[in-house]
Scaffold this motif. Structure first.
Motif, PDB file in Angstrom:
ATOM      1  N   GLU A 207      83.129  10.067 114.567  1.00 12.82           N
ATOM      2  CA  GLU A 207      83.129   9.961 113.242  1.00 12.82           C
ATOM      3  C   GLU A 207      84.071  10.787 112.534  1.00 12.82           C
ATOM      4  N   ALA A 208      84.374  12.012 113.212  1.00  7.50           N
ATOM      5  CA  ALA A 208      85.352  13.038 112.862  1.00  7.50           C
ATOM      6  C   ALA A 208      86.848  12.219 113.235  1.00  7.50           C
ATOM      7  N   ALA A 209      87.136  11.709 114.244  1.00  8.93           N
ATOM      8  CA  ALA A 209      88.337  11.267 114.497  1.00  8.93           C
ATOM      9  C   ALA A 209      88.663   9.949 113.560  1.00  8.93           C
TER      10      ALA A 209
ATOM     11  N   THR B  25      92.704  13.815 118.380  1.00  5.76           N
ATOM     12  CA  THR B  25      91.743  14.098 119.287  1.00  5.76           C
ATOM     13  C   THR B  25      90.845  15.027 118.709  1.00  5.76           C
ATOM     14  N   VAL B  26      89.594  14.419 118.822  1.00  8.39           N
ATOM     15  CA  VAL B  26      88.507  15.413 118.233  1.00  8.39           C
ATOM     16  C   VAL B  26      87.760  15.842 119.320  1.00  8.39           C
ATOM     17  N   GLU B  27      87.159  17.102 119.540  1.00  9.18           N
ATOM     18  CA  GLU B  27      86.297  17.592 120.700  1.00  9.18           C
ATOM     19  C   GLU B  27      85.177  18.407 119.880  1.00  9.18           C
TER      20      GLU B  27
ATOM     21  N   ASP C 213      86.862  20.769 117.303  1.00  9.78           N
ATOM     22  CA  ASP C 213      88.327  21.005 117.506  1.00  9.78           C
ATOM     23  C   ASP C 213      89.146  19.757 117.094  1.00  9.78           C
ATOM     24  N   ILE C 214      90.022  19.756 116.125  1.00  9.89           N
ATOM     25  CA  ILE C 214      90.745  18.703 115.846  1.00  9.89           C
ATOM     26  C   ILE C 214      92.110  18.925 115.955  1.00  9.89           C
ATOM     27  N   ARG C 215      92.680  17.784 116.810  1.00  9.78           N
ATOM     28  CA  ARG C 215      94.036  18.081 117.052  1.00  9.78           C
ATOM     29  C   ARG C 215      95.021  16.863 116.754  1.00  9.78           C
ATOM     30  N   VAL C 216      96.145  16.831 116.272  1.00 10.94           N
ATOM     31  CA  VAL C 216      96.925  15.854 115.983  1.00 10.94           C
ATOM     32  C   VAL C 216      98.327  16.002 116.621  1.00 10.94           C
ATOM     33  N   VAL C 217      98.722  15.076 117.464  1.00 13.78           N
ATOM     34  CA  VAL C 217      99.756  14.995 118.338  1.00 13.78           C
ATOM     35  C   VAL C 217     100.498  13.756 117.568  1.00 13.78           C
ATOM     36  N   GLY C 218     101.740  13.635 117.233  1.00 12.01           N
ATOM     37  CA  GLY C 218     102.166  12.496 116.688  1.00 12.01           C
ATOM     38  C   GLY C 218     101.405  11.899 115.947  1.00 12.01           C
TER      39      GLY C 218
ATOM     40  N   ALA D 204      86.561  12.360 121.392  1.00  6.25           N
ATOM     41  CA  ALA D 204      87.137  10.811 120.651  1.00  6.25           C
ATOM     42  C   ALA D 204      88.374  10.986 120.378  1.00  6.25           C
ATOM     43  N   VAL D 205      89.211   9.836 120.556  1.00  3.75           N
ATOM     44  CA  VAL D 205      90.705   9.966 120.335  1.00  3.75           C
ATOM     45  C   VAL D 205      91.048   8.588 119.481  1.00  3.75           C
ATOM     46  N   GLY D 206      91.854   8.867 118.383  1.00  8.62           N
ATOM     47  CA  GLY D 206      92.076   7.699 117.653  1.00  8.62           C
ATOM     48  C   GLY D 206      93.518   7.661 117.396  1.00  8.62           C
ATOM     49  N   VAL D 207      94.081   6.885 116.614  1.00  4.43           N
ATOM     50  CA  VAL D 207      95.476   6.493 116.069  1.00  4.43           C
ATOM     51  C   VAL D 207      95.655   6.660 114.435  1.00  4.43           C
ATOM     52  N   LEU D 208      96.283   7.475 113.897  1.00  2.00           N
ATOM     53  CA  LEU D 208      96.570   7.688 112.670  1.00  2.00           C
ATOM     54  C   LEU D 208      96.643   6.446 112.041  1.00  2.00           C
ATOM     55  N   GLU D 209      96.105   6.181 110.915  1.00  2.00           N
ATOM     56  CA  GLU D 209      96.627   5.000 110.133  1.00  2.00           C
ATOM     57  C   GLU D 209      97.856   4.882 109.331  1.00  2.00           C
ATOM     58  N   PRO D 210      98.749   3.871 109.438  1.00  2.00           N
ATOM     59  CA  PRO D 210      99.892   3.849 108.946  1.00  2.00           C
ATOM     60  C   PRO D 210      99.602   4.668 107.342  1.00  2.00           C
ATOM     61  N   GLY D 211     100.513   5.335 106.990  1.00  2.00           N
ATOM     62  CA  GLY D 211     100.501   6.013 105.579  1.00  2.00           C
ATOM     63  C   GLY D 211      99.400   6.965 105.358  1.00  2.00           C
TER      64      GLY D 211
END
Length: 119
Positions: A38-40, A75-77, A66-71, A95-102
């Motif tokens: 959910e956090a990701a 990644t949320v652990e 822990d929330i990390r954004v790389v590029g 969990a791993v996700g990709v940022l939405e455009p914008g």
């Protein structure tokens, strides 16, 4: 009651306690995984503060988020210690996700943590 019966009863109680502990640990691990997912999702939408709040509600009591954004990857652990009556056990979910455009994050990026929960 014979000695054998007393030993069998003690063994049965021990196995039952371990089984209950295992079920509690599995439930806590699933809560960590749900909180991380959910956090990701929320961070990917550009809402890191709301993500932390949601993860804190979903995760077990003393969990660390822990929330990390790389590029463009998020990644949320979520990890917690002392599940139920098993104080030495640590459970976690990732969990791993990709940022939405914008989606703009107000926090740091490039591998820096967006924020970390209590230790």
């Amino acid at each position: 009651m014979t000695v054998e019966a007393a030993l069998a009863l003690c063994s049965l109680v021990l196995v039952l306690a371990l089984a209950v502990g295992a079920v509690a640990a599995a439930g806590a691990q699933l809560r960590c995984l749900d909180a991380a997912r959910e956090a990701a999702r929320l961070v990917a939408r550009g809402e890191p503060d709301r993500a932390r709040q949601a993860a804190a509600v979903i995760a077990p009591g003393s969990a660390r988020v822990d929330i990390r954004v790389v590029g463009d990857e998020v990644t949320v652990e979520v990890s917690g210690r002392g599940v139920g009556r098993l104080p030495g056990l640590t459970v976690s979910g990732r969990a791993v996700g990709v940022l939405e455009p914008g989606a703009l994050l107000g926090g740091p990026s490039g591998g820096e943590p967006v924020g970390a929960g209590p230790p």
